[in-house]
Design a protein around this motif. Structure first.
Motif, PDB file in Angstrom:
ATOM      1  N   HIS A  35      -6.756   9.976 -14.850  1.00 16.60           N
ATOM      2  CA  HIS A  35      -7.653   8.825 -14.944  1.00 16.60           C
ATOM      3  C   HIS A  35      -6.858   7.520 -14.815  1.00 16.60           C
ATOM      4  CE1 HIS A  35     -11.022   6.355 -16.131  1.00 16.60           C
ATOM      5  NE2 HIS A  35     -10.304   5.821 -17.108  1.00 16.60           N
ATOM      6  N   GLU A  36      -5.661   7.509 -15.368  1.00 15.23           N
ATOM      7  CA  GLU A  36      -4.800   6.322 -15.267  1.00 15.23           C
ATOM      8  C   GLU A  36      -4.449   6.026 -13.811  1.00 15.23           C
ATOM      9  OE1 GLU A  36      -0.277   5.788 -16.349  1.00 15.23           O
ATOM     10  OE2 GLU A  36      -1.509   5.769 -18.168  1.00 15.23           O
ATOM     11  N   ASN A  37      -4.203   7.070 -13.019  1.00 12.18           N
ATOM     12  CA  ASN A  37      -3.917   6.876 -11.599  1.00 12.18           C
ATOM     13  C   ASN A  37      -5.104   6.261 -10.869  1.00 12.18           C
ATOM     14  OD1 ASN A  37      -2.178   9.860 -11.875  1.00 12.18           O
ATOM     15  ND2 ASN A  37      -1.173   7.968 -11.276  1.00 12.18           N
ATOM     16  N   VAL A  38      -6.299   6.685 -11.226  1.00 17.20           N
ATOM     17  CA  VAL A  38      -7.500   6.146 -10.588  1.00 17.20           C
ATOM     18  C   VAL A  38      -7.633   4.652 -10.883  1.00 17.20           C
ATOM     19  CG1 VAL A  38     -10.015   6.247 -10.528  1.00 17.20           C
ATOM     20  CG2 VAL A  38      -8.692   8.360 -10.623  1.00 17.20           C
ATOM     21  N   VAL A  39      -7.426   4.272 -12.141  1.00 14.29           N
ATOM     22  CA  VAL A  39      -7.528   2.861 -12.519  1.00 14.29           C
ATOM     23  C   VAL A  39      -6.480   2.031 -11.783  1.00 14.29           C
ATOM     24  CG1 VAL A  39      -7.286   1.239 -14.439  1.00 14.29           C
ATOM     25  CG2 VAL A  39      -8.552   3.368 -14.757  1.00 14.29           C
ATOM     26  N   VAL A  40      -5.262   2.533 -11.713  1.00 13.15           N
ATOM     27  CA  VAL A  40      -4.189   1.806 -11.035  1.00 13.15           C
ATOM     28  C   VAL A  40      -4.490   1.662  -9.547  1.00 13.15           C
ATOM     29  CG1 VAL A  40      -1.769   1.977 -10.344  1.00 13.15           C
ATOM     30  CG2 VAL A  40      -2.406   2.375 -12.711  1.00 13.15           C
ATOM     31  N   GLU A  41      -4.980   2.718  -8.922  1.00 13.50           N
ATOM     32  CA  GLU A  41      -5.252   2.654  -7.484  1.00 13.50           C
ATOM     33  C   GLU A  41      -6.415   1.722  -7.169  1.00 13.50           C
ATOM     34  OE1 GLU A  41      -3.263   3.655  -5.181  1.00 13.50           O
ATOM     35  OE2 GLU A  41      -2.003   4.350  -6.804  1.00 13.50           O
ATOM     36  N   VAL A  42      -7.453   1.732  -7.990  1.00 13.00           N
ATOM     37  CA  VAL A  42      -8.574   0.811  -7.767  1.00 13.00           C
ATOM     38  C   VAL A  42      -8.098  -0.629  -7.923  1.00 13.00           C
ATOM     39  CG1 VAL A  42     -10.774   0.029  -8.725  1.00 13.00           C
ATOM     40  CG2 VAL A  42     -10.370   2.467  -8.364  1.00 13.00           C
ATOM     41  N   THR A  43      -7.303  -0.881  -8.952  1.00 18.14           N
ATOM     42  CA  THR A  43      -6.762  -2.231  -9.159  1.00 18.14           C
ATOM     43  C   THR A  43      -5.865  -2.646  -7.991  1.00 18.14           C
ATOM     44  OG1 THR A  43      -6.804  -1.819 -11.534  1.00 18.14           O
ATOM     45  CG2 THR A  43      -5.497  -3.684 -10.777  1.00 18.14           C
ATOM     46  N   VAL A  71      -1.208  15.994  -2.872  1.00 17.21           N
ATOM     47  CA  VAL A  71      -1.473  16.971  -1.816  1.00 17.21           C
ATOM     48  C   VAL A  71      -0.333  17.979  -1.679  1.00 17.21           C
ATOM     49  CG1 VAL A  71      -1.805  17.243   0.671  1.00 17.21           C
ATOM     50  CG2 VAL A  71      -2.969  15.406  -0.551  1.00 17.21           C
ATOM     51  N   PHE A  72       0.914  17.502  -1.570  1.00 20.54           N
ATOM     52  CA  PHE A  72       2.019  18.384  -1.249  1.00 20.54           C
ATOM     53  C   PHE A  72       2.735  18.954  -2.470  1.00 20.54           C
ATOM     54  CE2 PHE A  72       1.816  15.633   2.585  1.00 20.54           C
ATOM     55  CZ  PHE A  72       1.426  16.636   3.466  1.00 20.54           C
ATOM     56  N   LEU A  73       2.782  18.225  -3.562  1.00 17.26           N
ATOM     57  CA  LEU A  73       3.499  18.680  -4.748  1.00 17.26           C
ATOM     58  C   LEU A  73       2.571  19.181  -5.851  1.00 17.26           C
ATOM     59  CD1 LEU A  73       6.124  15.801  -4.986  1.00 17.26           C
ATOM     60  CD2 LEU A  73       6.386  18.039  -3.913  1.00 17.26           C
ATOM     61  N   THR A  74       1.278  19.178  -5.599  1.00 20.24           N
ATOM     62  CA  THR A  74       0.241  19.600  -6.539  1.00 20.24           C
ATOM     63  C   THR A  74       0.383  18.936  -7.905  1.00 20.24           C
ATOM     64  OG1 THR A  74       1.447  21.576  -7.240  1.00 20.24           O
ATOM     65  CG2 THR A  74      -0.054  21.824  -5.378  1.00 20.24           C
ATOM     66  N   ILE A  78       0.811  -1.204   0.000  1.00 23.60           N
ATOM     67  CA  ILE A  78       0.000   0.000   0.000  1.00 23.60           C
ATOM     68  C   ILE A  78       0.859   1.276   0.000  1.00 23.60           C
ATOM     69  CG2 ILE A  78      -0.308   0.393   2.478  1.00 23.60           C
ATOM     70  CD1 ILE A  78      -3.315   0.705   1.846  1.00 23.60           C
ATOM     71  N   SER A  79       2.157   1.169   0.204  1.00 23.63           N
ATOM     72  CA  SER A  79       2.998   2.368   0.271  1.00 23.63           C
ATOM     73  C   SER A  79       3.021   3.183  -1.025  1.00 23.63           C
ATOM     74  CB  SER A  79       4.412   2.008   0.712  1.00 23.63           C
ATOM     75  OG  SER A  79       4.996   1.113  -0.187  1.00 23.63           O
ATOM     76  N   PRO A  80       2.961   2.596  -2.227  1.00 30.12           N
ATOM     77  CA  PRO A  80       2.884   3.437  -3.434  1.00 30.12           C
ATOM     78  C   PRO A  80       1.621   4.290  -3.484  1.00 30.12           C
ATOM     79  CG  PRO A  80       3.572   1.241  -4.038  1.00 30.12           C
ATOM     80  CD  PRO A  80       3.160   1.192  -2.606  1.00 30.12           C
ATOM     81  N   PHE A  81       0.535   3.796  -2.891  1.00 27.83           N
ATOM     82  CA  PHE A  81      -0.690   4.594  -2.833  1.00 27.83           C
ATOM     83  C   PHE A  81      -0.438   5.888  -2.074  1.00 27.83           C
ATOM     84  CE2 PHE A  81      -4.303   5.736  -0.099  1.00 27.83           C
ATOM     85  CZ  PHE A  81      -5.176   6.177  -1.064  1.00 27.83           C
ATOM     86  N   PHE A  82       0.246   5.801  -0.935  1.00 28.92           N
ATOM     87  CA  PHE A  82       0.524   6.998  -0.153  1.00 28.92           C
ATOM     88  C   PHE A  82       1.459   7.943  -0.904  1.00 28.92           C
ATOM     89  CE2 PHE A  82      -0.668   4.066   3.323  1.00 28.92           C
ATOM     90  CZ  PHE A  82      -1.762   4.778   3.786  1.00 28.92           C
TER      91      PHE A  82
END
Length: 96
Positions: free
Chosen positions: A78-86, A70-73, A59-63
């Protein structure tokens, strides 16, 4: 400064160092905190149950992505969303 063949040969031969010596104190601080992080991480992993340690490792890559948004703006695409859901589906199946 770009390290081309001529500059690289000077580095190998040792005629002169072309690397900057500015910021060595901050580099030292970064190295010390990095070493302390690794010691704390491996100590924590060795003291937790195997299933929990595996989940923490996955789970560390999610953070990293969330903190970069949040910090680096950085943009959350959409690709990030798919990867995180998977990834979360895989984490749930790993925990079962």
């Amino acid at each position: 400064m770009c390290i081309n063949n001529a500059n690289f040969s000077r580095l190998v031969v040792g005629a002169r160092t072309i690397f900057s010596t500015e910021g060595i104190s901050m580099l030292t601080v970064r190295g010390v905190f990095g070493a302390l992080y690794l010691l704390a991480y491996f100590y924590t992993i060795s003291k937790t149950p195997l299933a929990d340690a595996s989940i923490l490792a996955h789970i560390s890559p999610f953070f990293a992505i969330v903190f970069s948004v949040v910090f680096l703006t950085k943009a959350f695409t959409h690709e990030n969303v798919v990867v995180e859901v998977t990834r979360h589906i895989g984490i749930v199946f790993n925990a079962i």
